[in-house]
Design a protein around this motif. Structure first.
Motif, PDB file in Angstrom:
ATOM      1  N   LEU A  58       0.876  -1.163   0.000  1.00  0.00           N
ATOM      2  CA  LEU A  58       0.000   0.000   0.000  1.00  0.00           C
ATOM      3  C   LEU A  58       0.915   1.213   0.000  1.00  0.00           C
ATOM      4  N   ALA A  59       0.810   2.016  -1.021  1.00  0.00           N
ATOM      5  CA  ALA A  59       1.653   3.207  -1.129  1.00  0.00           C
ATOM      6  C   ALA A  59       0.757   4.438  -1.021  1.00  0.00           C
TER       7      ALA A  59
ATOM      8  N   LYS B 272      -3.736   9.966  -0.738  1.00  0.00           N
ATOM      9  CA  LYS B 272      -4.436   8.881  -1.419  1.00  0.00           C
ATOM     10  C   LYS B 272      -3.516   7.671  -1.497  1.00  0.00           C
ATOM     11  N   CYS B 273      -4.108   6.488  -1.389  1.00  0.00           N
ATOM     12  CA  CYS B 273      -3.331   5.245  -1.415  1.00  0.00           C
ATOM     13  C   CYS B 273      -3.627   4.448  -2.672  1.00  0.00           C
ATOM     14  N   GLN B 274      -2.660   3.662  -3.047  1.00  0.00           N
ATOM     15  CA  GLN B 274      -2.822   2.737  -4.166  1.00  0.00           C
ATOM     16  C   GLN B 274      -1.984   1.503  -3.908  1.00  0.00           C
ATOM     17  N   ILE B 275      -2.304   0.428  -4.621  1.00  0.00           N
ATOM     18  CA  ILE B 275      -1.554  -0.819  -4.484  1.00  0.00           C
ATOM     19  C   ILE B 275      -0.477  -0.843  -5.561  1.00  0.00           C
TER      20      ILE B 275
ATOM     21  N   VAL C 238       2.479   2.047   3.532  1.00  0.00           N
ATOM     22  CA  VAL C 238       1.552   1.986   4.655  1.00  0.00           C
ATOM     23  C   VAL C 238       1.422   0.517   5.040  1.00  0.00           C
ATOM     24  N   GLY C 239       1.826   0.179   6.246  1.00  0.00           N
ATOM     25  CA  GLY C 239       1.720  -1.203   6.703  1.00  0.00           C
ATOM     26  C   GLY C 239       2.831  -2.079   6.143  1.00  0.00           C
ATOM     27  N   ALA C 240       2.558  -3.387   6.148  1.00  0.00           N
ATOM     28  CA  ALA C 240       3.543  -4.375   5.699  1.00  0.00           C
ATOM     29  C   ALA C 240       3.238  -4.826   4.277  1.00  0.00           C
TER      30      ALA C 240
ATOM     31  N   ALA D  94      -5.161  -9.611  -3.463  1.00  0.00           N
ATOM     32  CA  ALA D  94      -6.438  -9.622  -2.740  1.00  0.00           C
ATOM     33  C   ALA D  94      -6.251  -9.177  -1.290  1.00  0.00           C
ATOM     34  N   SER D  95      -5.191  -9.645  -0.649  1.00  0.00           N
ATOM     35  CA  SER D  95      -4.970  -9.226   0.738  1.00  0.00           C
ATOM     36  C   SER D  95      -4.584  -7.750   0.809  1.00  0.00           C
ATOM     37  N   ALA D  96      -3.897  -7.258  -0.204  1.00  0.00           N
ATOM     38  CA  ALA D  96      -3.562  -5.826  -0.245  1.00  0.00           C
ATOM     39  C   ALA D  96      -4.827  -4.987  -0.430  1.00  0.00           C
ATOM     40  N   GLU D  97      -5.755  -5.464  -1.274  1.00  0.00           N
ATOM     41  CA  GLU D  97      -7.013  -4.744  -1.470  1.00  0.00           C
ATOM     42  C   GLU D  97      -7.841  -4.716  -0.188  1.00  0.00           C
ATOM     43  N   THR D  98      -7.849  -5.827   0.549  1.00  0.00           N
ATOM     44  CA  THR D  98      -8.561  -5.877   1.827  1.00  0.00           C
ATOM     45  C   THR D  98      -7.949  -4.885   2.810  1.00  0.00           C
ATOM     46  N   ALA D  99      -6.624  -4.825   2.867  1.00  0.00           N
ATOM     47  CA  ALA D  99      -5.944  -3.894   3.759  1.00  0.00           C
ATOM     48  C   ALA D  99      -6.203  -2.452   3.349  1.00  0.00           C
ATOM     49  N   LEU D 100      -6.295  -2.208   2.042  1.00  0.00           N
ATOM     50  CA  LEU D 100      -6.566  -0.852   1.547  1.00  0.00           C
ATOM     51  C   LEU D 100      -7.948  -0.385   2.002  1.00  0.00           C
ATOM     52  N   LYS D 101      -8.932  -1.273   1.927  1.00  0.00           N
ATOM     53  CA  LYS D 101     -10.291  -0.920   2.346  1.00  0.00           C
ATOM     54  C   LYS D 101     -10.364  -0.691   3.856  1.00  0.00           C
TER      55      LYS D 101
END
Length: 92
Positions: free
Chosen positions: A46-47, A54-57, A71-73, A79-86
């Motif tokens: 997550l950047a 604003k964040c993006q993967i 942002v984060g690890a 899919a797990s990055a999208e879940t973390a983004l939400k």
């Protein structure tokens, strides 16, 4: 043994030695496939843009000191990055 027979035996030995050398060295001339040993599996980050928040993967970790921060690890799947983004509260 006659000289002719000795010459034939010498030629056979040379031929056998040549065949053996070619047989054992041929695999070294084969094309190599790219090796993945030692390479890390793909990661997703997550950047966050520090100006707009604003964040993006992204797949490549942002460099330190740039306009993007992690942002984060790292995440193993998109899919797990999208879940973390939400779920992230700091991202707009």
């Amino acid at each position: 043994m006659s000289d002719a027979q000795q010459l034939v035996n010498t030629m056979k030995n040379i031929l056998l030695a040549t065949v053996a050398i070619v047989a054992f060295s041929a695999p070294s001339f084969a094309a190599e496939t790219p090796k993945t040993t030692g390479q890390a599996p793909p990661s997703f980050y997550l950047a966050q843009d520090t100006a707009t928040m604003k964040c993006q993967i992204v797949e490549a970790q942002p460099v330190a000191g740039g306009s993007m921060k992690v942002v984060g690890a790292a995440h193993a799947t998109k899919a797990s990055a999208e879940t973390a983004l939400k779920a992230d509260k700091t991202c707009k």
